[in-house]
Structure formats: structure tokens, C-alpha cells
Design an enzyme around this catalytic site. Sequence first.
Site, PDB file in Angstrom:
ATOM      1  N   HIS A  21       0.334 -82.072 -40.329  1.00 15.76           N
ATOM      2  CA  HIS A  21       0.984 -83.394 -40.392  1.00 15.76           C
ATOM      3  C   HIS A  21       0.669 -84.047 -41.731  1.00 15.76           C
ATOM      4  O   HIS A  21      -0.487 -84.019 -42.184  1.00 15.76           O
ATOM      5  CB  HIS A  21       0.415 -84.326 -39.317  1.00 15.76           C
TER       6      HIS A  21
ATOM      7  N   TYR B  40      -6.769 -81.211 -31.242  1.00 11.82           N
ATOM      8  CA  TYR B  40      -6.914 -82.303 -32.207  1.00 11.82           C
ATOM      9  C   TYR B  40      -8.204 -83.066 -31.968  1.00 11.82           C
ATOM     10  O   TYR B  40      -8.512 -83.429 -30.820  1.00 11.82           O
ATOM     11  CB  TYR B  40      -5.762 -83.301 -32.046  1.00 11.82           C
TER      12      TYR B  40
ATOM     13  N   ARG C 243       4.358 -76.050 -29.322  1.00 12.49           N
ATOM     14  CA  ARG C 243       4.889 -76.388 -30.636  1.00 12.49           C
ATOM     15  C   ARG C 243       4.422 -75.296 -31.600  1.00 12.49           C
ATOM     16  O   ARG C 243       3.327 -74.757 -31.449  1.00 12.49           O
ATOM     17  CB  ARG C 243       4.305 -77.721 -31.150  1.00 12.49           C
TER      18      ARG C 243
ATOM     19  N   HIS D 221       1.428 -76.363 -37.167  1.00 12.36           N
ATOM     20  CA  HIS D 221       1.948 -77.289 -38.183  1.00 12.36           C
ATOM     21  C   HIS D 221       0.835 -78.128 -38.779  1.00 12.36           C
ATOM     22  O   HIS D 221      -0.232 -78.293 -38.187  1.00 12.36           O
ATOM     23  CB  HIS D 221       3.022 -78.206 -37.583  1.00 12.36           C
TER      24      HIS D 221
ATOM     25  N   TYR E  25       0.120 -75.375 -30.780  1.00 16.32           N
ATOM     26  CA  TYR E  25      -0.330 -76.491 -29.938  1.00 16.32           C
ATOM     27  C   TYR E  25       0.486 -76.505 -28.641  1.00 16.32           C
ATOM     28  O   TYR E  25       1.709 -76.325 -28.674  1.00 16.32           O
ATOM     29  CB  TYR E  25      -0.125 -77.797 -30.734  1.00 16.32           C
TER      30      TYR E  25
HETATM   31  C1  BEZ Z   1       2.506 -83.101 -32.619  1.00 17.14           C
HETATM   32  O1  BEZ Z   1       1.326 -82.801 -32.677  1.00 17.14           O
HETATM   33  O2  BEZ Z   1       3.235 -82.913 -33.568  1.00 17.14           O
HETATM   34  C2  BEZ Z   1       3.056 -83.660 -31.363  1.00 17.14           C
HETATM   35  C3  BEZ Z   1       2.262 -83.672 -30.245  1.00 17.14           C
HETATM   36  C4  BEZ Z   1       2.777 -84.193 -29.069  1.00 17.14           C
HETATM   37  C5  BEZ Z   1       4.061 -84.706 -29.043  1.00 17.14           C
HETATM   38  C6  BEZ Z   1       4.852 -84.674 -30.187  1.00 17.14           C
HETATM   39  C7  BEZ Z   1       4.331 -84.157 -31.365  1.00 17.14           C
HETATM   40 FE    FE Z   2       0.797 -82.059 -34.255  1.00 12.54          FE
END
Ligand code: BEZ
Ligand code: FE
Length: 270
Positions: A193, A133, A188, A191, A167
Site C-alpha cells: 500500500h 497486518y 487478495r 500487495h 491476504y
Molecule cells: C487491503 O488490505 O487492501 C484490504 C483489506 C480489506 C479490505 C479491502 C482491502
Molecule cells: Fe492490504
Amino acid sequence: MKNQKVIDVYNGLVVKFKELVCEYEIDHNDYQALVDWMDQLGRAGEIPLFMDVFFETHALQEMYKSVKGTEPTILGPYYIENTPVVQNPGMLPQRENEPGDALYFSGSVKDVNGNPLANTKIDMWQADANGEYSYFAEGIPNDNLRGVFYTDANGNFEIKTVVPGNYSIPTDGPSGQFLKWIDHHAFRPAHLHLLFQPENGDRLVTQIYFEGDEYLENDVAQGVRGSLITKLEKHSGAEKGLKNDYYTAHLDFELRLQDKPVFNKAVVKN
Ligand code: BEZ
Ligand code: FE
């Protein structure tokens, strides 16, 4: 100033904490280890990360379990306010040779009764193709893959970006230590956001996921909702005279104009 909610939550927590101490035979050494680890979490600046990975999704599921419309999910610690406004249709700010495959992400925005919501403000942000990010990783320009745009007169939008990478939460600090204790990987699913702010109504914080991602079922942050998974469709660039192939993805969103949490259970007072 006295805060009754704090008093009530603290008292409730003490009751649950005592149950856990008994159930799991937490001894004084365990208690001291917990305090030391929490101290490290704070010193490392990982409290928002830890809370958003391990608690935010559960809080949201309880808060919004009885409401209609697109499901909310984790905001996470990487949202930045006031990123550049881009046109719709348009493109998120990106480097000249942004790594990854081009993605055209489109959607429609309606209220829960099916009325299109024109001029809804949408904040969009994402990791790059390497899962990093802007503002939080070295070497990426500020505002890269972050922007704000508004739905058109029919409530629609289309934004060009790149397909995000999977991520990984940082593993070298106390959150990583916690992952080792619970024996879980750090990933993760890829995705996007999105934060919707309709002209007359409350916000919706959500994310988009893609079919076939290996982490959909075991997201470290448990943020995936089935209704937020869409298809990444591959298209041949050659057919359009483009150098590279590209992807499209689409999702329709329904906003509650009053999306306050609805708690159904009667409040039990002693
Ligand atoms: C996210 O990028 O969605 C995320 C990153 C760290 C903790 C929770 C969500
Ligand atoms: Fe994210």
C-alpha cells in the site's frame, strides 16, 4: 442541518432499490434477512471491511475514470496514520527475524507532465509474509512493516521491506457469510500500500501488485489495475556475499497535483 446531497443520494437509492426488489423478487423475508445480516455486520465491527472489499474499488473507478496519472485503488481498513519516519533509501520497521524474502522496492515520483516531485511524503504499509497486518493481527509489534519516507531531490525512493504474502479477509463473520452466498474465495493478491502526499497537491492512494500472482484476476476486492502490476525480480544473494537471495521491484508514479474526481456527466435534476 439539512444536507441536500444526502437527500439526493437517498432518493436515488430508493429508485434503484425498488427496481432491484422487482427484478429479483425480493420478498419480505429476504428484506428481514438483509436487515439481520447488516445488524450482525455492525456488531462484528465489519462495516469498514465489508465496504472496502465490496464497494471501494467501484467508487474509485467512477470517481477517477477521467483523470490522468497513476491509478488510485483501495485504501482498505488497515491504514494507520503517523507511523515511524524512515530514511530514503531506508527500511520499513521490521522484526529481527522478519519472516519472508527481502524486497527492495523503488520508484520515481513525477507530476503528470514528467517533472520530478522531490520531498513527496509517502506512507507505505503492507501485510507480512504470512498475509497479516500489524495492529490487526495478534503477536506482531505495532508499526511492523509500516513507515513514512520522503522522495529525494530527483523524486526517487528505495525502501527495503519483505515480499508480502497473499491476504485473506476474515471468513468467520458476516463478511465470510456474504462470501459463501456469492461463492467467492477470500483472498487478495499480495500487495504493497502507498499513499503519496506531494508538497503542493492532493493525495494519491494506491497499491502495487506482482506479476504471476494467482489472485490478480480474481481479487476478492477487485482492486487490481493492470498499470499497478510490476515484476518481482529475484537476485542471487551469494553474488553479493549475502546469506539469502533477495528481490527487487520498481514502479514509476505520476501524481496529479489536483486529483479531485472529475465527473463528466451532466447532473440530472428533476
Ligand atoms: C487491503 O488490505 O487492501 C484490504 C483489506 C480489506 C479490505 C479491502 C482491502
Ligand atoms: Fe492490504
